[in-house]
Design a protein around this motif. Sequence first.
Motif, PDB file in Angstrom:
ATOM      1  N   TYR A  58     -12.559 -39.655 -22.776  1.00 26.56           N
ATOM      2  CA  TYR A  58     -11.903 -40.056 -21.537  1.00 26.56           C
ATOM      3  C   TYR A  58     -12.856 -40.923 -20.725  1.00 26.56           C
ATOM      4  O   TYR A  58     -14.069 -40.761 -20.773  1.00 26.56           O
ATOM      5  CB  TYR A  58     -11.551 -38.832 -20.684  1.00 26.56           C
ATOM      6  N   SER A  72       1.325 -32.954 -19.622  1.00 27.06           N
ATOM      7  CA  SER A  72       1.147 -33.275 -21.036  1.00 27.06           C
ATOM      8  C   SER A  72       2.328 -34.111 -21.505  1.00 27.06           C
ATOM      9  O   SER A  72       3.481 -33.751 -21.287  1.00 27.06           O
ATOM     10  CB  SER A  72       1.051 -31.990 -21.853  1.00 27.06           C
ATOM     11  N   LEU A 109      -7.388 -41.050 -20.845  1.00 26.33           N
ATOM     12  CA  LEU A 109      -7.690 -40.943 -22.273  1.00 26.33           C
ATOM     13  C   LEU A 109      -7.946 -42.320 -22.870  1.00 26.33           C
ATOM     14  O   LEU A 109      -7.145 -43.248 -22.700  1.00 26.33           O
ATOM     15  CB  LEU A 109      -6.522 -40.280 -23.009  1.00 26.33           C
ATOM     16  N   ARG A 165      -4.322 -30.350 -32.429  1.00 28.05           N
ATOM     17  CA  ARG A 165      -3.485 -31.158 -31.547  1.00 28.05           C
ATOM     18  C   ARG A 165      -2.482 -30.228 -30.865  1.00 28.05           C
ATOM     19  O   ARG A 165      -2.399 -29.051 -31.169  1.00 28.05           O
ATOM     20  CB  ARG A 165      -2.736 -32.214 -32.344  1.00 28.05           C
ATOM     21  N   GLY A 189       4.096 -37.296 -32.299  1.00 30.35           N
ATOM     22  CA  GLY A 189       3.558 -36.132 -32.987  1.00 30.35           C
ATOM     23  C   GLY A 189       2.296 -35.564 -32.393  1.00 30.35           C
ATOM     24  O   GLY A 189       1.666 -34.680 -32.990  1.00 30.35           O
ATOM     25  N   TYR A 190       1.900 -36.060 -31.239  1.00 32.06           N
ATOM     26  CA  TYR A 190       0.709 -35.503 -30.619  1.00 32.06           C
ATOM     27  C   TYR A 190       0.899 -35.455 -29.112  1.00 32.06           C
ATOM     28  O   TYR A 190       1.767 -36.112 -28.557  1.00 32.06           O
ATOM     29  CB  TYR A 190      -0.534 -36.323 -30.964  1.00 32.06           C
ATOM     30  N   ASN A 191       0.056 -34.643 -28.449  1.00 31.81           N
ATOM     31  CA  ASN A 191       0.092 -34.502 -26.987  1.00 31.81           C
ATOM     32  C   ASN A 191      -1.032 -35.293 -26.341  1.00 31.81           C
ATOM     33  O   ASN A 191      -2.128 -35.395 -26.885  1.00 31.81           O
ATOM     34  CB  ASN A 191      -0.042 -33.027 -26.586  1.00 31.81           C
ATOM     35  N   LYS A 192      -0.714 -35.834 -25.169  1.00 35.00           N
ATOM     36  CA  LYS A 192      -1.728 -36.557 -24.400  1.00 35.00           C
ATOM     37  C   LYS A 192      -1.668 -36.051 -22.968  1.00 35.00           C
ATOM     38  O   LYS A 192      -0.589 -35.861 -22.406  1.00 35.00           O
ATOM     39  CB  LYS A 192      -1.438 -38.052 -24.446  1.00 35.00           C
ATOM     40  N   LEU A 193      -2.833 -35.795 -22.367  1.00 34.13           N
ATOM     41  CA  LEU A 193      -2.890 -35.337 -20.982  1.00 34.13           C
ATOM     42  C   LEU A 193      -2.951 -36.531 -20.035  1.00 34.13           C
ATOM     43  O   LEU A 193      -3.756 -37.431 -20.227  1.00 34.13           O
ATOM     44  CB  LEU A 193      -4.121 -34.443 -20.770  1.00 34.13           C
TER      45      LEU A 193
END
Lengths: 115, 114
Positions: free
Chosen positions: B35, A94, B45, B98, A99-103
Motif C-alpha cells: 500500500y 472491502s 493498494l 485471499r 475473485g479477490y477482495n480489495k480494501l
Amino acid sequence: AQSVTQLDSHVSVSEGTPVLLRCNYSSSYSPSLFWYVQHPNKGLQLLLKYTSAATLVKGINGFEAEFKKSETSFHLTKPSAHMSDAAEYFCVVSVYSGGYNKLIFGAGTRLAVHP
Amino acid sequence: EAGVAQSPRYKIIEKRQSVAFWCNPISGHATLYWYQQILGQGPKLLIQFQNNGVVDDSQLPKDRFSAERLKGVDSTLKIQPAKLEDSAVYLCASSLQRGLHEQYFGPGTRLTVT
C-alpha cells in the motif's frame, strides 16, 4: 463504486468521555466493513469487522460499531475514552472483484484524548 | 508470532534516484499486499500477490514502480526513477489467504523524495 466517507478528520475528547467516530459507506450490495487503528510508528491494526452477521460488532479495547443499512453508516463508538486510544482510525470497505477482495480505506479520523 | 517486517524504516532520496523496499510477511501467509499512504490520506493498494503471482496491480504506476515476490515469501517494491509525489509511507501487509481474512500490517517505510 464502493467507498467510505469519514465525516470528521479530527475528533477531540476528554479521558473518560464517550468516543464517536463517524463513517458512511457507499455500496451497491451488502458490504463488508472494517475499522483499523494506526498508532504512531506502528502498523495498522484491525479493531473490528462486519461481514453480514450481527449488526452490532464488538472489537478490541472496548470499541464497537453498528451497521445501519437504512443510514448507510458504520460509526465506531467507545463508552469511555482512554489516553491510549489516541491514534488515527480508518473506516474500510472491502470490494470483491475478479475473485479477490480489495480494501478501500477512508481518509482517516485522528482522535485526540485529553486528560 | 512474528509480525510483518519491513526495511528500511526511513529513506530520503533525491528525485530521479531509485529506491527499493523489502517486506517479510508472516510465515505461512499466502497473500501479500503493498500500500501507499500519502500524508493525510488512507492507504491505497498498489499491488496484491497470491503466493508469487500478481492478483491485482491496477493501481501500480508501472512506468516507474515494480514489485516482485520470489518464492512466494519475501517481496520487494522498487521505484525508478522517483518523483516528488512518491513521498509517502509504503506499507506491506499479509493475510492467510485471499478473501476476508484479516490483513496484518508492517510498520511501513517512510520515503521522502527531495
